[in-house]
Design a protein around this motif. Structure first.
Motif, short mmCIF file in Angstrom:
data_model
loop_
_atom_site.label_atom_id
_atom_site.label_comp_id
_atom_site.label_asym_id
_atom_site.label_seq_id
_atom_site.Cartn_x
_atom_site.Cartn_y
_atom_site.Cartn_z
N ILE A 57 0.83 -1.20 0.00
CA ILE A 57 0.00 0.00 0.00
C ILE A 57 0.87 1.26 0.00
N ALA A 58 1.89 1.28 0.87
CA ALA A 58 2.78 2.44 0.93
C ALA A 58 3.47 2.69 -0.40
N ALA A 59 3.92 1.61 -1.03
CA ALA A 59 4.60 1.75 -2.32
C ALA A 59 3.64 2.21 -3.40
N THR A 60 2.43 1.66 -3.41
CA THR A 60 1.48 2.03 -4.45
C THR A 60 0.93 3.44 -4.26
N VAL A 61 0.89 3.94 -3.03
CA VAL A 61 0.49 5.33 -2.83
C VAL A 61 1.46 6.25 -3.57
N PHE A 62 2.73 5.87 -3.56
CA PHE A 62 3.73 6.68 -4.27
C PHE A 62 3.66 6.46 -5.78
N VAL A 63 3.73 5.19 -6.21
CA VAL A 63 3.83 4.92 -7.65
C VAL A 63 2.49 5.03 -8.37
N ILE A 144 5.81 -2.21 -8.61
CA ILE A 144 6.07 -1.45 -9.83
C ILE A 144 5.03 -1.77 -10.90
N VAL A 145 4.67 -3.03 -11.01
CA VAL A 145 3.65 -3.43 -11.98
C VAL A 145 2.32 -2.76 -11.65
N SER A 146 1.95 -2.76 -10.38
CA SER A 146 0.70 -2.13 -9.96
C SER A 146 0.71 -0.64 -10.29
#
Length: 277
Positions: A57-63, A144-146
């Protein structure tokens, strides 16, 4: 109401009821009280799956959200080709997630994948990795894919919000000597703040619902390093045939999501009250 009760309420009630039993879905049901819940809080894989979900979730909030916001800012600066650029960024969102998963499995392939082939050709062979087979990189590779898929979705949402801002505000800012980046950070972003908050909340809630991307790309591996709550639930119920325990895990996950939603709602309301004041 009958349709809603049959498709939503009844399954919820039955799941809650099953969580108090030891049942494999076929044989007799044995009432065990809260044992399934006690087992859940001692299950290291299940507890770690929440950690993996939070990292995702934290990564996807950014990317997804922040990158989408940046892309929306770029395409609203009035540069040539922004329409084609907007379509190209949104295109991955139109692909089925199964197709995306297999596509990126090819990209990440350690033997003939595009990433390792490219790194080898430019002389960076030492950087090549078994991206989906390494516990240190697998989870981030999926993130990264998400981001590649959903950044265009959030870009479209923020683009629509920015388009609704009055042009008179921009004209006043230009007369005062503001640059495009100053307008973006000091006018565009603050004026679509509600959309950004909604995007972050949507990203958090959908993060707990993620399944197909993880299931196809790694199925929780390697060594449970990409195991998230939903993939582990499927394994417990359909592989280990533990309906009662799986129901308890589902109830706990539902409560966690409900608590997050309530807390986020209160924080958003508090911010709105402060702004109004």
């Amino acid at each position: 109401m009958l349709l809603f009760a049959f498709t939503v309420l009844v399954p919820i009630i039955m799941t809650f009821a099953f969580s108090f039993f030891d049942w494999n879905g076929i044989g007799a049901m044995h009432f065990i009280g809260l044992d399934n819940y006690a087992r859940a809080f001692q299950d290291r894989i299940y507890l770690r799956s929440y950690g993996h979900t939070l990292i995702y979730i934290a990564a996807t909030v950014f990317v997804e959200v922040l990158v989408g916001l940046g892309l929306a800012g770029l395409i609203t600066m009035g540069r040539k080709g922004s329409g084609f650029f907007r379509l190209a960024i949104f295109t991955p969102m139109m692909l089925p997630m199964i197709v995306v998963s297999y596509l990126w499995k090819f990209v990440y392939n350690s033997d003939f994948g595009l990433i390792n082939s490219f790194l080898t050709k430019i002389g960076l062979e030492s950087w090549t990795r078994v991206w989906l087979g390494n516990p240190d990189t697998a989870l981030y590779a999926i993130c990264i894919v998400s981001g590649w898929v959903y950044a265009g979705f959030y870009m479209t949402i923020f683009y629509s919000g920015i388009q609704r801002i009055s042009k008179e505000i921009y004209e006043s800012a230009y007369l005062d000597g503001a640059t495009e980046w100053q307008i973006f950070f000091k006018i565009k972003v603050p004026m679509i703040r509600n959309l950004v908050e909604t995007g972050i909340m949507l990203c958090v809630l959908t993060g707990f619902q993620s399944f197909d991307l993880f299931y196809v790309m790694t199925n929780g591996g390697p060594y449970n390093s990409t195991e998230i709550v939903t993939t582990y639930l499927v394994k417990v119920v359909f592989t280990h045939m533990s309906i009662g325990y799986g129901s308890a895990l589902a109830v706990i996950m539902t409560l966690v999501i409900a608590i997050i939603g309530l807390v986020a709602g209160k924080l958003t309301k508090k911010d709105s009250d402060v702004l109004e004041y």
